[in-house]
Write a protein that holds these residues in place. Sequence first.
Motif, short mmCIF file in Angstrom:
data_model
loop_
_atom_site.label_atom_id
_atom_site.label_comp_id
_atom_site.label_asym_id
_atom_site.label_seq_id
_atom_site.Cartn_x
_atom_site.Cartn_y
_atom_site.Cartn_z
N ASP A 1 -12.45 -2.64 1.28
CA ASP A 1 -12.76 -1.94 0.03
C ASP A 1 -13.38 -0.57 0.29
O ASP A 1 -13.10 0.40 -0.43
CB ASP A 1 -13.70 -2.77 -0.84
CG ASP A 1 -13.00 -3.97 -1.46
OD1 ASP A 1 -11.75 -3.95 -1.51
OD2 ASP A 1 -13.68 -4.92 -1.87
N GLN A 2 -14.21 -0.46 1.32
CA GLN A 2 -14.80 0.83 1.68
C GLN A 2 -13.74 1.77 2.23
O GLN A 2 -13.68 2.95 1.86
CB GLN A 2 -15.89 0.64 2.74
CG GLN A 2 -17.15 -0.05 2.26
CD GLN A 2 -18.11 -0.27 3.41
OE1 GLN A 2 -18.05 -1.29 4.10
NE2 GLN A 2 -19.00 0.69 3.62
N LEU A 3 -12.91 1.24 3.12
CA LEU A 3 -11.92 2.08 3.79
C LEU A 3 -10.89 2.63 2.81
O LEU A 3 -10.50 3.80 2.88
CB LEU A 3 -11.23 1.27 4.90
CG LEU A 3 -12.10 0.93 6.11
CD1 LEU A 3 -11.41 -0.11 6.98
CD2 LEU A 3 -12.42 2.18 6.92
N LYS A 4 -10.43 1.79 1.89
CA LYS A 4 -9.38 2.24 0.98
C LYS A 4 -9.88 3.29 -0.01
O LYS A 4 -9.07 4.00 -0.62
CB LYS A 4 -8.74 1.06 0.25
CG LYS A 4 -9.60 0.42 -0.83
CD LYS A 4 -8.83 -0.70 -1.52
CE LYS A 4 -9.65 -1.32 -2.66
NZ LYS A 4 -8.89 -2.38 -3.36
N GLN A 5 -11.20 3.39 -0.18
CA GLN A 5 -11.76 4.45 -1.00
C GLN A 5 -11.67 5.80 -0.28
O GLN A 5 -11.68 6.85 -0.91
CB GLN A 5 -13.23 4.15 -1.33
CG GLN A 5 -13.44 2.93 -2.21
CD GLN A 5 -12.72 3.01 -3.55
OE1 GLN A 5 -12.75 4.05 -4.21
NE2 GLN A 5 -12.08 1.92 -3.93
N ILE A 6 -11.57 5.75 1.04
CA ILE A 6 -11.47 6.97 1.84
C ILE A 6 -10.02 7.44 1.94
O ILE A 6 -9.71 8.62 1.76
CB ILE A 6 -12.05 6.73 3.25
CG1 ILE A 6 -13.53 6.36 3.16
CG2 ILE A 6 -11.85 7.97 4.13
CD1 ILE A 6 -14.14 5.93 4.49
N ALA A 7 -9.11 6.48 2.22
CA ALA A 7 -7.69 6.82 2.39
C ALA A 7 -6.86 5.54 2.32
O ALA A 7 -7.40 4.44 2.50
CB ALA A 7 -7.47 7.50 3.74
N PRO A 8 -5.56 5.65 2.04
CA PRO A 8 -4.70 4.47 2.10
C PRO A 8 -4.88 3.77 3.45
O PRO A 8 -4.81 4.42 4.50
CB PRO A 8 -3.29 5.06 1.96
CG PRO A 8 -3.49 6.34 1.22
CD PRO A 8 -4.80 6.87 1.71
N THR A 9 -5.17 2.47 3.41
CA THR A 9 -5.48 1.72 4.62
C THR A 9 -4.45 0.63 4.85
O THR A 9 -4.26 -0.25 4.01
CB THR A 9 -6.89 1.10 4.51
OG1 THR A 9 -7.85 2.17 4.34
CG2 THR A 9 -7.23 0.30 5.75
N VAL B 1 0.85 -1.20 0.00
CA VAL B 1 0.00 0.00 0.00
C VAL B 1 0.88 1.25 0.00
O VAL B 1 1.81 1.34 0.80
CB VAL B 1 -0.93 0.03 1.24
CG1 VAL B 1 -1.73 1.33 1.29
CG2 VAL B 1 -1.87 -1.17 1.23
N LYS B 2 0.59 2.19 -0.90
CA LYS B 2 1.31 3.46 -0.92
C LYS B 2 0.68 4.41 0.10
O LYS B 2 -0.53 4.63 0.10
CB LYS B 2 1.23 4.09 -2.31
CG LYS B 2 2.16 3.47 -3.34
CD LYS B 2 2.11 4.27 -4.64
CE LYS B 2 3.07 3.68 -5.68
NZ LYS B 2 3.05 4.46 -6.94
N VAL B 3 1.52 4.94 0.97
CA VAL B 3 1.03 5.88 1.98
C VAL B 3 1.90 7.14 1.95
O VAL B 3 3.04 7.11 1.47
CB VAL B 3 1.07 5.26 3.39
CG1 VAL B 3 0.30 3.95 3.43
CG2 VAL B 3 2.49 5.04 3.86
N PRO B 4 1.39 8.26 2.47
CA PRO B 4 2.21 9.47 2.54
C PRO B 4 3.46 9.23 3.38
O PRO B 4 3.43 8.45 4.33
CB PRO B 4 1.28 10.48 3.21
CG PRO B 4 -0.09 9.98 2.94
CD PRO B 4 0.02 8.49 2.95
N VAL B 5 4.54 9.90 3.02
CA VAL B 5 5.79 9.74 3.76
C VAL B 5 5.61 10.12 5.23
O VAL B 5 6.14 9.45 6.11
CB VAL B 5 6.89 10.61 3.10
CG1 VAL B 5 8.05 10.84 4.05
CG2 VAL B 5 7.39 9.94 1.82
N ALA B 6 4.87 11.18 5.49
CA ALA B 6 4.62 11.59 6.88
C ALA B 6 3.16 12.01 7.00
O ALA B 6 2.83 13.20 6.92
CB ALA B 6 5.54 12.73 7.28
N PRO B 7 2.26 11.07 7.15
CA PRO B 7 0.82 11.38 7.21
C PRO B 7 0.48 12.32 8.36
O PRO B 7 1.06 12.22 9.44
CB PRO B 7 0.17 10.00 7.38
CG PRO B 7 1.25 9.13 7.94
CD PRO B 7 2.52 9.63 7.34
N GLU B 8 -0.46 13.20 8.11
CA GLU B 8 -0.83 14.20 9.11
C GLU B 8 -2.24 14.02 9.66
O GLU B 8 -2.56 14.53 10.73
CB GLU B 8 -0.70 15.60 8.51
CG GLU B 8 0.73 15.99 8.17
CD GLU B 8 0.84 17.40 7.63
OE1 GLU B 8 -0.18 17.93 7.13
OE2 GLU B 8 1.94 17.98 7.72
#
Length: 323
Positions: A135-143, A50-57
Amino acid sequence: MTRSSRRRLRTAGALAVTGALALAGCGSSDDDKDSGSGKTHVVKTAMGDVKVPVAPERVVVLDTAELDSALTLGVKPVGATHVDAATGFPGYLPKGEVAGIKDVGEMMNPNMEAIAGLKPDLILTSKIRHGAKYDQLKQIAPTVMTETTGHPWKENFQVHADALGKKAAATKTVAAYDAHAKEVTTALGGPAKAKATEVNVVRFVQGADIRIYGEQSYIATLLKDVGLGRAPISKKAKDGFSYDVSPEKIDLADTDVIFQSTYGDPKKAKQTQTVNSGLWKNMKAVKSGNVHVVDDELWIQGIGYTAADQILDQMKTALTKKK
């Protein structure tokens, strides 16, 4: 070393690493604060890469372990679920650290609209809790999901740290915990004396049988890290997690020391009935004054390094108390 000293040490170490990386202009995911740049890194999860932000805020956590991990690493989530509606977030967490976190519903039934409304850039949970909602969660944000919770909490913590861009801070957290566990072992008289003390953890659960925790549980890892002995019944636990008994068989839990917690109403959890029975009163641990009532939110639900530090302190106090 006191609990506050350990927290200051972890925080100072994390800040020092963050500052060093910022000065170096490093693009690493490790405590990088380049969150506004759109940079991402890949985290290996139970659901694949999963791709996520380097430093999620804006992080949302959907279980107590993930909440503990985030706060331990100095990340305040914008949203979190609760386990017990009567108490909200676990009481062992500092009030100042959970203040302002939006409650997004009960842990097993999170409110998707509330989560989406927070506009998170990362969601942390586990497959065993919310795999059906992935599937629902990943539509909102990287999970980022770990496989399960509980026993593999240390491995899960490393996944959380990777997702949060806090791997260096995690290293300092683990080192502080390991040193703390050794302090407790020393206070008990050393490894040999610790091993000679057999311990059971008994949980009274509303709507279920009484649990005698096995070796594949969060709390069992703490007992092992201190080097405490385990009663033979712990090895008979189903799937290693717990050996469940009725009040009429509570004497199977007897050992040198018992740590006892209750989830739910004591009467409905059969705690009141059990501790007033002859079987309970005739157990070795009860007669010797070595039954210690502990906070269920902390010892069973916490599942993380902040919880572990407090448990180790309580364990040390209980096991070194003069009778």
